[in-house]
Design an enzyme around this catalytic site. Sequence first.
Site, mmCIF file in Angstrom:
data_model
loop_
_atom_site.group_PDB
_atom_site.id
_atom_site.type_symbol
_atom_site.label_atom_id
_atom_site.label_comp_id
_atom_site.label_asym_id
_atom_site.label_seq_id
_atom_site.Cartn_x
_atom_site.Cartn_y
_atom_site.Cartn_z
ATOM 1 N N MET A 89 48.235 73.489 130.432
ATOM 2 C CA MET A 89 46.807 73.567 130.129
ATOM 3 C C MET A 89 46.606 73.245 128.648
ATOM 4 O O MET A 89 47.192 73.900 127.786
ATOM 5 C CB MET A 89 46.266 74.970 130.429
ATOM 6 C CG MET A 89 46.207 75.357 131.901
ATOM 7 S SD MET A 89 45.253 74.242 132.947
ATOM 8 C CE MET A 89 43.626 74.295 132.169
ATOM 9 N N GLY B 153 35.133 69.750 130.374
ATOM 10 C CA GLY B 153 34.420 69.329 129.166
ATOM 11 C C GLY B 153 34.791 70.066 127.893
ATOM 12 O O GLY B 153 34.043 70.013 126.914
ATOM 13 N N SER C 188 39.741 65.219 138.004
ATOM 14 C CA SER C 188 39.325 66.563 138.402
ATOM 15 C C SER C 188 37.919 66.478 138.957
ATOM 16 O O SER C 188 36.975 66.141 138.238
ATOM 17 C CB SER C 188 39.331 67.509 137.196
ATOM 18 O OG SER C 188 38.536 68.641 137.503
ATOM 19 N N HIS D 287 42.558 65.950 141.874
ATOM 20 C CA HIS D 287 42.796 67.278 141.294
ATOM 21 C C HIS D 287 41.633 68.203 141.657
ATOM 22 O O HIS D 287 40.473 67.923 141.343
ATOM 23 C CB HIS D 287 42.929 67.148 139.770
ATOM 24 C CG HIS D 287 43.313 68.411 139.075
ATOM 25 N ND1 HIS D 287 44.622 68.853 138.993
ATOM 26 C CD2 HIS D 287 42.573 69.342 138.433
ATOM 27 C CE1 HIS D 287 44.668 69.989 138.314
ATOM 28 N NE2 HIS D 287 43.428 70.317 137.969
ATOM 29 N N ASP E 259 46.310 69.081 131.449
ATOM 30 C CA ASP E 259 44.974 69.344 132.020
ATOM 31 C C ASP E 259 44.052 69.965 130.976
ATOM 32 O O ASP E 259 44.304 71.071 130.502
ATOM 33 C CB ASP E 259 45.143 70.307 133.213
ATOM 34 C CG ASP E 259 43.857 70.558 133.986
ATOM 35 O OD1 ASP E 259 42.810 69.983 133.635
ATOM 36 O OD2 ASP E 259 43.913 71.347 134.954
ATOM 37 N N GLY E 260 42.984 69.227 130.651
ATOM 38 C CA GLY E 260 41.951 69.761 129.765
ATOM 39 C C GLY E 260 41.729 68.890 128.537
ATOM 40 O O GLY E 260 42.661 68.653 127.766
ATOM 41 N N MET F 230 43.268 78.730 140.219
ATOM 42 C CA MET F 230 42.990 79.654 139.106
ATOM 43 C C MET F 230 42.356 80.898 139.724
ATOM 44 O O MET F 230 41.177 81.198 139.505
ATOM 45 C CB MET F 230 42.071 78.972 138.084
ATOM 46 C CG MET F 230 42.797 77.887 137.287
ATOM 47 S SD MET F 230 41.674 76.721 136.502
ATOM 48 C CE MET F 230 41.415 75.598 137.865
ATOM 49 N N GLY G 30 38.923 77.314 133.122
ATOM 50 C CA GLY G 30 37.632 77.870 133.517
ATOM 51 C C GLY G 30 36.525 76.834 133.553
ATOM 52 O O GLY G 30 35.638 76.908 134.398
ATOM 53 N N ASP H 188 40.094 71.919 141.337
ATOM 54 C CA ASP H 188 40.133 73.153 140.550
ATOM 55 C C ASP H 188 39.498 74.298 141.330
ATOM 56 O O ASP H 188 38.297 74.287 141.588
ATOM 57 C CB ASP H 188 39.383 72.941 139.226
ATOM 58 C CG ASP H 188 40.170 72.069 138.265
ATOM 59 O OD1 ASP H 188 41.341 72.406 138.002
ATOM 60 O OD2 ASP H 188 39.630 71.068 137.788
ATOM 61 N N MET I 19 38.553 78.175 141.430
ATOM 62 C CA MET I 19 38.307 79.282 140.497
ATOM 63 C C MET I 19 37.589 80.420 141.217
ATOM 64 O O MET I 19 36.744 80.166 142.079
ATOM 65 C CB MET I 19 37.444 78.802 139.328
ATOM 66 C CG MET I 19 38.005 77.587 138.614
ATOM 67 S SD MET I 19 37.023 77.182 137.171
ATOM 68 C CE MET I 19 37.808 75.655 136.642
ATOM 69 N N HIS J 118 44.805 73.105 142.120
ATOM 70 C CA HIS J 118 45.103 73.961 140.966
ATOM 71 C C HIS J 118 44.415 75.306 141.185
ATOM 72 O O HIS J 118 43.196 75.404 141.068
ATOM 73 C CB HIS J 118 44.575 73.237 139.708
ATOM 74 C CG HIS J 118 44.753 73.982 138.441
ATOM 75 N ND1 HIS J 118 44.151 73.590 137.254
ATOM 76 C CD2 HIS J 118 45.480 75.092 138.135
ATOM 77 C CE1 HIS J 118 44.490 74.423 136.299
ATOM 78 N NE2 HIS J 118 45.277 75.357 136.800
HETATM 79 C C1 DX5 Z 1 39.885 73.603 133.606
HETATM 80 C C2 DX5 Z 1 40.362 72.728 134.735
HETATM 81 C C3 DX5 Z 1 40.408 71.286 134.417
HETATM 82 C C4 DX5 Z 1 39.099 70.673 134.025
HETATM 83 C C5 DX5 Z 1 39.366 69.435 133.225
HETATM 84 O O1 DX5 Z 1 40.044 74.920 133.947
HETATM 85 O O2 DX5 Z 1 41.665 73.123 135.135
HETATM 86 O O3 DX5 Z 1 41.010 70.567 135.489
HETATM 87 O O4 DX5 Z 1 38.289 70.352 135.106
HETATM 88 O O5 DX5 Z 1 38.155 68.925 132.792
HETATM 89 P P1 DX5 Z 1 38.033 67.903 131.598
HETATM 90 O O6 DX5 Z 1 38.880 66.720 131.921
HETATM 91 O O7 DX5 Z 1 36.590 67.605 131.560
HETATM 92 O O8 DX5 Z 1 38.519 68.612 130.354
HETATM 93 ZN ZN ZN Z 2 42.775 71.866 136.650
#
Ligand code: DX5
Ligand code: ZN
Length: 221
Positions: free
Chosen positions: A139, A147, A10, A35, A177-178, A70, A144, A37, A39, A68
């Site tokens: 998820m 980390g 990501s 990947h 993911d996450g 969001m 959002g 993200d 948002m 992805h």
């Molecule tokens: C969260 C994202 C993830 C996130 C994952 O909303 O969809 O893709 O960046 O980050 P890590 O791997 O750091 O948990």
């Molecule tokens: Zn993601």
Amino acid sequence: MQQKIRIAPSILASDFAKLGEEVRAVSEAGADYIHVDVMDGHFVPNITIGPDVVKALRPHSRLPFDVHLMIAPADPYIEAFAQAGADIITVHPEAGPHVHRSVQLIKSLGKKAGISINPGTPLSAVKPLLDEVDLILVMSVNPGFGGQKFIPEAKQRLGHLREMIDRSERSIDLEVDGGINFETAPEAIAAGADVLVAGTATFKGGPTAYAANIARLRGQR
Ligand code: DX5
Ligand code: ZN
């Protein structure tokens, strides 16, 4: 059937001041998907990047861009992401108003379609879409931010979805993911995931560490 394990860094966890270089570095370090993200500060409490950034990154990697979304609504932006170079476009059912229509739209643009379910979304949301989707994204944190800590309940959810996918006899990626790191990656794989999104765990240590991080996430050492 669980497919070969693929790693999707990501780029949320990369150095945003060097995005192109970062995408190139993880591509050369053995990543399988990039990947992205997206948002909107409305569907999730953070704002990231849009189609212009995806377009700018496209020449930096040959890997599939796993975008992805969001954002709510998602439909008005799907074509722009497709044109910008997304290969897989994933939406959340809560983005509304008609998730099946969003999936049809993605497919009509010649792209792979994914459906993402949050920790609080019932698995039944996936069922009516099993004949259409190419990817299911579980998820394992609330969306959002990168980390965050892996929510263990995701493992049961992956297990149920693995059974559902296998029964469907379709080739559907099961992506998690996450909070994926060296401890949780093997657990997610054992539960049935075959694509692991990893932001923090991939980008930790800077470019010289990426190849080893990716190999270790994949279970290669
Ligand atoms: C969260 C994202 C993830 C996130 C994952 O909303 O969809 O893709 O960046 O980050 P890590 O791997 O750091 O948990
Ligand atoms: Zn993601």
